[in-house]
Motif scaffolding. Structure first.
Motif, mmCIF file in Angstrom:
data_model
loop_
_atom_site.group_PDB
_atom_site.id
_atom_site.type_symbol
_atom_site.label_atom_id
_atom_site.label_comp_id
_atom_site.label_asym_id
_atom_site.label_seq_id
_atom_site.Cartn_x
_atom_site.Cartn_y
_atom_site.Cartn_z
ATOM 1 N N LEU A 69 0.849 -1.201 0.000
ATOM 2 C CA LEU A 69 0.000 0.000 0.000
ATOM 3 C C LEU A 69 0.880 1.244 0.000
ATOM 4 O O LEU A 69 1.995 1.224 0.528
ATOM 5 N N ALA A 70 0.374 2.333 -0.563
ATOM 6 C CA ALA A 70 1.058 3.626 -0.503
ATOM 7 C C ALA A 70 0.016 4.716 -0.701
ATOM 8 O O ALA A 70 -0.996 4.509 -1.370
ATOM 9 N N GLY A 71 0.250 5.869 -0.094
ATOM 10 C CA GLY A 71 -0.696 6.969 -0.255
ATOM 11 C C GLY A 71 -0.206 8.210 0.453
ATOM 12 O O GLY A 71 0.922 8.274 0.948
ATOM 13 N N GLN A 72 -1.086 9.211 0.500
ATOM 14 C CA GLN A 72 -0.739 10.484 1.120
ATOM 15 C C GLN A 72 -1.940 11.032 1.876
ATOM 16 O O GLN A 72 -3.084 10.894 1.428
ATOM 17 N N LEU A 73 -1.670 11.629 3.021
ATOM 18 C CA LEU A 73 -2.700 12.290 3.821
ATOM 19 C C LEU A 73 -2.410 13.785 3.860
ATOM 20 O O LEU A 73 -1.284 14.185 4.166
ATOM 21 N N THR A 74 -3.394 14.608 3.526
ATOM 22 C CA THR A 74 -3.276 16.055 3.713
ATOM 23 C C THR A 74 -4.033 16.411 4.979
ATOM 24 O O THR A 74 -5.183 16.006 5.152
ATOM 25 N N LEU A 75 -3.388 17.149 5.860
ATOM 26 C CA LEU A 75 -3.923 17.400 7.198
ATOM 27 C C LEU A 75 -4.197 18.893 7.384
ATOM 28 O O LEU A 75 -3.351 19.637 7.905
ATOM 29 N N PRO A 76 -5.387 19.370 6.977
ATOM 30 C CA PRO A 76 -5.688 20.806 7.047
ATOM 31 C C PRO A 76 -5.528 21.390 8.454
ATOM 32 O O PRO A 76 -5.091 22.513 8.617
ATOM 33 N N GLU A 77 -5.880 20.597 9.471
ATOM 34 C CA GLU A 77 -5.768 21.080 10.849
ATOM 35 C C GLU A 77 -4.775 20.260 11.668
ATOM 36 O O GLU A 77 -4.831 20.246 12.899
ATOM 37 N N GLY A 78 -3.890 19.538 10.984
ATOM 38 C CA GLY A 78 -2.881 18.744 11.678
ATOM 39 C C GLY A 78 -3.329 17.346 12.045
ATOM 40 O O GLY A 78 -2.580 16.586 12.642
ATOM 41 N N THR A 79 -4.579 17.005 11.710
ATOM 42 C CA THR A 79 -5.087 15.652 11.957
ATOM 43 C C THR A 79 -5.813 15.160 10.713
ATOM 44 O O THR A 79 -6.240 15.955 9.876
ATOM 45 N N GLY A 80 -5.985 13.831 10.607
ATOM 46 C CA GLY A 80 -6.706 13.248 9.479
ATOM 47 C C GLY A 80 -6.516 11.747 9.467
ATOM 48 O O GLY A 80 -5.712 11.208 10.233
ATOM 49 N N HIS A 81 -7.258 11.067 8.613
ATOM 50 C CA HIS A 81 -7.143 9.613 8.553
ATOM 51 C C HIS A 81 -7.510 9.106 7.163
ATOM 52 O O HIS A 81 -8.199 9.787 6.394
ATOM 53 N N THR A 82 -7.062 7.901 6.852
ATOM 54 C CA THR A 82 -7.384 7.258 5.580
ATOM 55 C C THR A 82 -8.782 6.642 5.675
ATOM 56 O O THR A 82 -9.322 6.486 6.773
ATOM 57 N N PRO A 83 -9.368 6.249 4.538
ATOM 58 C CA PRO A 83 -10.558 5.398 4.616
ATOM 59 C C PRO A 83 -10.154 4.013 5.113
ATOM 60 O O PRO A 83 -8.966 3.728 5.298
ATOM 61 N N ASP A 84 -11.131 3.153 5.353
ATOM 62 C CA ASP A 84 -10.823 1.790 5.789
ATOM 63 C C ASP A 84 -10.008 1.059 4.727
ATOM 64 O O ASP A 84 -10.285 1.177 3.527
ATOM 65 N N LEU A 85 -9.019 0.320 5.174
ATOM 66 C CA LEU A 85 -8.125 -0.443 4.302
ATOM 67 C C LEU A 85 -8.204 -1.914 4.690
ATOM 68 O O LEU A 85 -8.590 -2.249 5.816
ATOM 69 N N SER A 86 -7.839 -2.797 3.773
ATOM 70 C CA SER A 86 -7.806 -4.226 4.099
ATOM 71 C C SER A 86 -6.636 -4.884 3.388
ATOM 72 O O SER A 86 -6.253 -4.482 2.292
ATOM 73 N N LEU A 87 -6.067 -5.877 4.051
ATOM 74 C CA LEU A 87 -4.944 -6.655 3.524
ATOM 75 C C LEU A 87 -5.134 -8.102 3.930
ATOM 76 O O LEU A 87 -5.838 -8.400 4.903
ATOM 77 N N PRO A 88 -4.502 -9.033 3.218
ATOM 78 C CA PRO A 88 -4.538 -10.437 3.653
ATOM 79 C C PRO A 88 -3.896 -10.580 5.035
ATOM 80 O O PRO A 88 -3.070 -9.755 5.435
ATOM 81 N N ASP A 89 -4.269 -11.626 5.739
ATOM 82 C CA ASP A 89 -3.664 -11.879 7.046
ATOM 83 C C ASP A 89 -2.143 -11.917 6.921
ATOM 84 O O ASP A 89 -1.594 -12.467 5.956
ATOM 85 N N GLY A 90 -1.464 -11.310 7.892
ATOM 86 C CA GLY A 90 -0.007 -11.316 7.855
ATOM 87 C C GLY A 90 0.591 -10.209 8.702
ATOM 88 O O GLY A 90 -0.111 -9.494 9.420
ATOM 89 N N HIS A 91 1.924 -10.048 8.599
ATOM 90 C CA HIS A 91 2.681 -9.052 9.354
ATOM 91 C C HIS A 91 3.058 -7.901 8.419
ATOM 92 O O HIS A 91 3.535 -8.137 7.304
ATOM 93 N N TYR A 92 2.916 -6.654 8.921
ATOM 94 C CA TYR A 92 3.139 -5.476 8.080
ATOM 95 C C TYR A 92 3.822 -4.363 8.881
ATOM 96 O O TYR A 92 3.817 -4.371 10.111
#
Length: 200
Positions: A96-119
């Protein structure tokens, strides 16, 4: 002839002034040191949250199924770039890769999913001091509940895939109807015989 006491006064005043300025500079340097270490945005943090975790909770969820990345305490308008990579024994690929823009210094991605494993999630931003920050987490989704012994319960009409524990409602109703017709025919036959015997 000894020098007049007044002749040493300018030297003493100059020395005192130099000492005072030096002490003030030292105090200013000590007071500014923490500010220089906490460069803009370096106090920011990114958390891994289970999809059911509230966005204002500032702790990591080390084990998740569906998840999102939650950013806190960055400078207003800052952009955070993130990557998610597999970790052994799962693998080493970036997933996975992406970018978050934080207008007020906070923010979050939408829900993400990956196969079971270590990341591992790694994030970078403009003006950061030192190496990129990261967090490790595990994706582990609950397995589906096991099928009851003998297979699914319920008839095909109920979505159970067919009964293995006995007939379903439709089969019972059809069997009852057949029995009722057979019983009716049997009663008629007995009555006819009784009528014939009475007339003979």
């Amino acid at each position: 002839m000894s020098p007049s006491p007044r002749s040493t006064a300018p030297v003493r005043r100059g020395t005192m002034l130099a000492c005072t300025l030096g002490a003030s500079a030292a105090v200013l340097a000590i007071g500014l040191a923490p500010a220089a270490q906490a460069a803009p945005g370096d106090n920011g943090d990114v958390k891994v949250h289970d999809s059911r975790t509230a966005v204002d909770r500032q702790q990591d969820d080390p084990k998740v199924c569906k998840f999102y990345l939650d950013a806190f305490n960055f400078d207003a308008g800052q952009k955070v770039t993130y990557t998610v990579d597999q970790q052994p024994p799962t693998g080493t690929a970036q997933v996975l890769a992406g970018q978050l823009t934080l207008p007020e210094g906070t923010g979050h991605t939408p829900d993400l999913s990956l196969p079971d494993g270590h990341y591992k999630v790694t994030w970078t931003f403009e003006g950061e001091q030192g190496s990129a920050k990261h967090k490790v987490f595990k994706v582990e989704c609950a397995t589906t509940s096991p099928t009851p012994p003998g297979g699914p319960i319920g008839g095909v009409g109920t979505g159970g895939g067919g009964s293995v524990h006995g007939p379903d409602t439709a089969e019972i109703a059809a069997g009852s109807a057949v029995l009722a017709v057979a019983a009716g025919l049997g009663i008629r036959a007995v009555r006819r015989r009784s009528a014939r015997n009475a007339t003979s």
